[in-house]
Each structure stands twice: as structure tokens, then as C-alpha cells.
Design a protein around this motif. Sequence first.
Motif, PDB file in Angstrom:
ATOM      1  N   MET A   1      47.591  34.534  43.652  1.00 35.55           N
ATOM      2  CA  MET A   1      47.424  35.379  42.491  1.00 35.55           C
ATOM      3  C   MET A   1      47.962  36.763  42.851  1.00 35.55           C
ATOM      4  SD  MET A   1      43.890  36.243  40.451  1.00 35.55           S
ATOM      5  CE  MET A   1      43.515  34.525  40.264  1.00 35.55           C
ATOM      6  N   GLN A   2      48.803  37.303  41.982  1.00 32.43           N
ATOM      7  CA  GLN A   2      49.418  38.597  42.244  1.00 32.43           C
ATOM      8  C   GLN A   2      49.219  39.527  41.044  1.00 32.43           C
ATOM      9  OE1 GLN A   2      53.644  38.334  42.729  1.00 32.43           O
ATOM     10  NE2 GLN A   2      53.810  40.371  43.593  1.00 32.43           N
ATOM     11  N   VAL A   3      48.747  40.744  41.311  1.00 31.45           N
ATOM     12  CA  VAL A   3      48.579  41.737  40.252  1.00 31.45           C
ATOM     13  C   VAL A   3      49.948  42.350  39.968  1.00 31.45           C
ATOM     14  CG1 VAL A   3      47.441  43.881  39.573  1.00 31.45           C
ATOM     15  CG2 VAL A   3      46.222  42.220  40.996  1.00 31.45           C
ATOM     16  N   LYS A   4      50.400  42.232  38.719  1.00 31.39           N
ATOM     17  CA  LYS A   4      51.712  42.764  38.326  1.00 31.39           C
ATOM     18  C   LYS A   4      51.599  44.148  37.710  1.00 31.39           C
ATOM     19  CE  LYS A   4      54.949  40.643  38.805  1.00 31.39           C
ATOM     20  NZ  LYS A   4      55.833  40.602  39.969  1.00 31.39           N
ATOM     21  N   SER A   5      50.494  44.429  37.011  1.00 24.17           N
ATOM     22  CA  SER A   5      50.315  45.760  36.427  1.00 24.17           C
ATOM     23  C   SER A   5      48.842  46.022  36.175  1.00 24.17           C
ATOM     24  CB  SER A   5      51.109  45.906  35.132  1.00 24.17           C
ATOM     25  OG  SER A   5      50.616  45.037  34.139  1.00 24.17           O
ATOM     26  N   ALA A  58      48.840  25.645  40.022  1.00 23.74           N
ATOM     27  CA  ALA A  58      48.478  24.529  40.903  1.00 23.74           C
ATOM     28  C   ALA A  58      47.542  24.995  42.016  1.00 23.74           C
ATOM     29  CB  ALA A  58      49.731  23.913  41.509  1.00 23.74           C
ATOM     30  N   ILE A  59      47.752  26.217  42.495  1.00 21.83           N
ATOM     31  CA  ILE A  59      46.942  26.760  43.589  1.00 21.83           C
ATOM     32  C   ILE A  59      45.740  27.534  43.068  1.00 21.83           C
ATOM     33  CG2 ILE A  59      46.947  28.421  45.507  1.00 21.83           C
ATOM     34  CD1 ILE A  59      49.932  27.721  45.882  1.00 21.83           C
ATOM     35  N   ASP A  60      45.949  28.322  42.002  1.00 19.27           N
ATOM     36  CA  ASP A  60      44.931  29.257  41.524  1.00 19.27           C
ATOM     37  C   ASP A  60      43.981  28.694  40.474  1.00 19.27           C
ATOM     38  OD1 ASP A  60      45.929  31.305  43.166  1.00 19.27           O
ATOM     39  OD2 ASP A  60      47.427  31.866  41.672  1.00 19.27           O
ATOM     40  N   ALA A  61      44.162  27.442  40.066  1.00 19.93           N
ATOM     41  CA  ALA A  61      43.284  26.875  39.041  1.00 19.93           C
ATOM     42  C   ALA A  61      41.826  26.976  39.489  1.00 19.93           C
ATOM     43  CB  ALA A  61      43.665  25.423  38.768  1.00 19.93           C
ATOM     44  N   GLY A  62      40.975  27.394  38.551  1.00 19.81           N
ATOM     45  CA  GLY A  62      39.554  27.525  38.851  1.00 19.81           C
ATOM     46  C   GLY A  62      38.952  28.677  38.077  1.00 19.81           C
ATOM     47  N   PHE A  63      37.725  29.034  38.449  1.00 16.28           N
ATOM     48  CA  PHE A  63      36.991  30.101  37.771  1.00 16.28           C
ATOM     49  C   PHE A  63      36.904  31.330  38.664  1.00 16.28           C
ATOM     50  CE2 PHE A  63      35.644  26.365  35.468  1.00 16.28           C
ATOM     51  CZ  PHE A  63      35.545  26.818  34.165  1.00 16.28           C
ATOM     52  N   THR A  77      29.141  47.100  31.627  1.00 10.78           N
ATOM     53  CA  THR A  77      30.060  46.070  31.165  1.00 10.78           C
ATOM     54  C   THR A  77      29.722  44.758  31.864  1.00 10.78           C
ATOM     55  OG1 THR A  77      31.777  47.737  30.961  1.00 10.78           O
ATOM     56  CG2 THR A  77      32.499  45.446  31.011  1.00 10.78           C
ATOM     57  N   PRO A  78      29.519  43.698  31.107  1.00  6.57           N
ATOM     58  CA  PRO A  78      29.274  42.419  31.791  1.00  6.57           C
ATOM     59  C   PRO A  78      30.519  41.992  32.568  1.00  6.57           C
ATOM     60  CG  PRO A  78      29.291  42.140  29.384  1.00  6.57           C
ATOM     61  CD  PRO A  78      29.501  43.587  29.664  1.00  6.57           C
ATOM     62  N   GLU A  79      30.289  41.241  33.613  1.00  7.03           N
ATOM     63  CA  GLU A  79      31.418  40.714  34.384  1.00  7.03           C
ATOM     64  C   GLU A  79      32.252  39.821  33.475  1.00  7.03           C
ATOM     65  OE1 GLU A  79      29.533  38.741  37.650  1.00  7.03           O
ATOM     66  OE2 GLU A  79      29.035  40.631  38.638  1.00  7.03           O
ATOM     67  N   LEU A  80      33.558  39.860  33.682  1.00  2.34           N
ATOM     68  CA  LEU A  80      34.488  39.052  32.896  1.00  2.34           C
ATOM     69  C   LEU A  80      34.786  37.775  33.667  1.00  2.34           C
ATOM     70  CD1 LEU A  80      36.500  38.807  30.484  1.00  2.34           C
ATOM     71  CD2 LEU A  80      38.154  39.994  31.932  1.00  2.34           C
ATOM     72  N   THR A  81      34.583  36.628  33.029  1.00  5.14           N
ATOM     73  CA  THR A  81      34.904  35.349  33.658  1.00  5.14           C
ATOM     74  C   THR A  81      36.296  34.917  33.243  1.00  5.14           C
ATOM     75  OG1 THR A  81      32.588  34.667  33.707  1.00  5.14           O
ATOM     76  CG2 THR A  81      34.229  32.925  33.881  1.00  5.14           C
ATOM     77  N   LEU A  82      37.125  34.588  34.222  1.00  2.94           N
ATOM     78  CA  LEU A  82      38.465  34.066  33.970  1.00  2.94           C
ATOM     79  C   LEU A  82      38.505  32.597  34.360  1.00  2.94           C
ATOM     80  CD1 LEU A  82      40.788  36.766  35.608  1.00  2.94           C
ATOM     81  CD2 LEU A  82      40.261  36.489  33.197  1.00  2.94           C
ATOM     82  N   GLU A  83      39.057  31.801  33.482  1.00  2.42           N
ATOM     83  CA  GLU A  83      39.314  30.403  33.830  1.00  2.42           C
ATOM     84  C   GLU A  83      40.815  30.216  33.853  1.00  2.42           C
ATOM     85  OE1 GLU A  83      38.605  25.775  32.446  1.00  2.42           O
ATOM     86  OE2 GLU A  83      38.021  27.392  31.092  1.00  2.42           O
ATOM     87  N   ILE A  84      41.322  29.822  34.990  1.00  2.00           N
ATOM     88  CA  ILE A  84      42.746  29.516  35.108  1.00  2.00           C
ATOM     89  C   ILE A  84      42.870  28.002  35.173  1.00  2.00           C
ATOM     90  CG2 ILE A  84      44.811  29.770  36.528  1.00  2.00           C
ATOM     91  CD1 ILE A  84      43.720  32.507  37.364  1.00  2.00           C
ATOM     92  N   ARG A 114      36.235  34.930  43.479  1.00  2.00           N
ATOM     93  CA  ARG A 114      35.971  33.543  43.079  1.00  2.00           C
ATOM     94  C   ARG A 114      34.611  33.524  42.405  1.00  2.00           C
ATOM     95  NH1 ARG A 114      39.645  29.963  43.790  1.00  2.00           N
ATOM     96  NH2 ARG A 114      41.114  30.266  45.473  1.00  2.00           N
ATOM     97  N   LYS A 115      34.492  32.752  41.349  1.00  2.00           N
ATOM     98  CA  LYS A 115      33.232  32.673  40.597  1.00  2.00           C
ATOM     99  C   LYS A 115      32.095  32.262  41.523  1.00  2.00           C
ATOM    100  CE  LYS A 115      30.946  32.451  36.645  1.00  2.00           C
ATOM    101  NZ  LYS A 115      30.472  33.664  36.054  1.00  2.00           N
ATOM    102  N   ASP A 116      30.968  32.959  41.397  1.00  2.00           N
ATOM    103  CA  ASP A 116      29.772  32.684  42.185  1.00  2.00           C
ATOM    104  C   ASP A 116      30.003  32.806  43.694  1.00  2.00           C
ATOM    105  OD1 ASP A 116      28.340  32.166  39.827  1.00  2.00           O
ATOM    106  OD2 ASP A 116      29.031  30.088  39.823  1.00  2.00           O
ATOM    107  N   SER A 117      30.875  33.754  44.079  1.00  2.00           N
ATOM    108  CA  SER A 117      31.208  33.937  45.485  1.00  2.00           C
ATOM    109  C   SER A 117      31.507  35.411  45.743  1.00  2.00           C
ATOM    110  CB  SER A 117      32.441  33.088  45.824  1.00  2.00           C
ATOM    111  OG  SER A 117      32.939  33.424  47.102  1.00  2.00           O
TER     112      SER A 117
END
Length: 134
Positions: A1-5, A58-63, A77-84, A114-117
Motif C-alpha cells: 500500500m502506497q500513499v500517493k497524496s 492481491a496483496i493488500d486485500a483485507g480490513f 472522529t470515529p476510526e474509519l474502516t477500510l475494506e480492500i 490492520r484492523k484490530d491490530s
Amino acid sequence: MQVKSFVLCEQIRQENTGKFMLVGVFGTDVIENNIPQENRWNNPLFFGVYFALKVDRAIDAGFYTVKVEVDNGVVHTPELTLEIKKDGASNLQIPMSIALMLNGPSEIRLNIYRKDSLELVAELGKFSIVNAEK
């Protein structure tokens, strides 16, 4: 995962076309709190954050969880959950609203875990709120 902006602004609006409009973009990572001294840290501060990620699904799939962390105050602000998911575009654009109640100057950090980590996946960005110069 790479931050682009990572863009910090006052507000994010979404147009009917789906495009995002950023209002009051900050051009620096240091923001002066110029509310009059007697009320300077008595009111919440609100920001918009717009960030883009490049993912390998393929590598980053998950929560994942996007957390806002401060040195001197409370994040409302509540934490934001991302699902990839395994399928989809490799470039993601994500708007986020932030509400902070600070006790004074503070550094604010946004990180993806990582979610819950406690495993840090990416540092999105950071900015500082300081007292206005007289």
C-alpha cells in the motif's frame, strides 16, 4: 500500500458527478489557531482530509483502520474502516472528516493499521496546530 497524496482542508464536498471539491486547502503542515486567546482551545476544530492510496489488491486485500492520533487533546472522529477487496481499481481516493478537541498546540497524525491490530501499514500524513503569533 502506497500513499500517493494527502491534502488537508477545511471541508470536502462531493459534486453530483462524484468528483470531490476541497474547500479551504491548507498549503502547509503547520496551522495557526488564530481564534482569540480567551476562546482559543475551548471549541472543537474541524478539518477535511483527502488522501489517495495505490494498492495491490492481491496483496493488500483485507480490513484496515484509519486512526487520527493527537498529542494534546481528544479525537471526536470515529476510526474509519477500510475494506480492500481483491477486485477493483488499484487507485483509491478517500475523503475523511476530522473533529478534534485540543487542550493546546498539538501534532496530529493519521495512520493506517490492520484492523484490530497495532500493525502500522502506512503513515498517511501529519500536521501541527500551534498558537497564532502575536
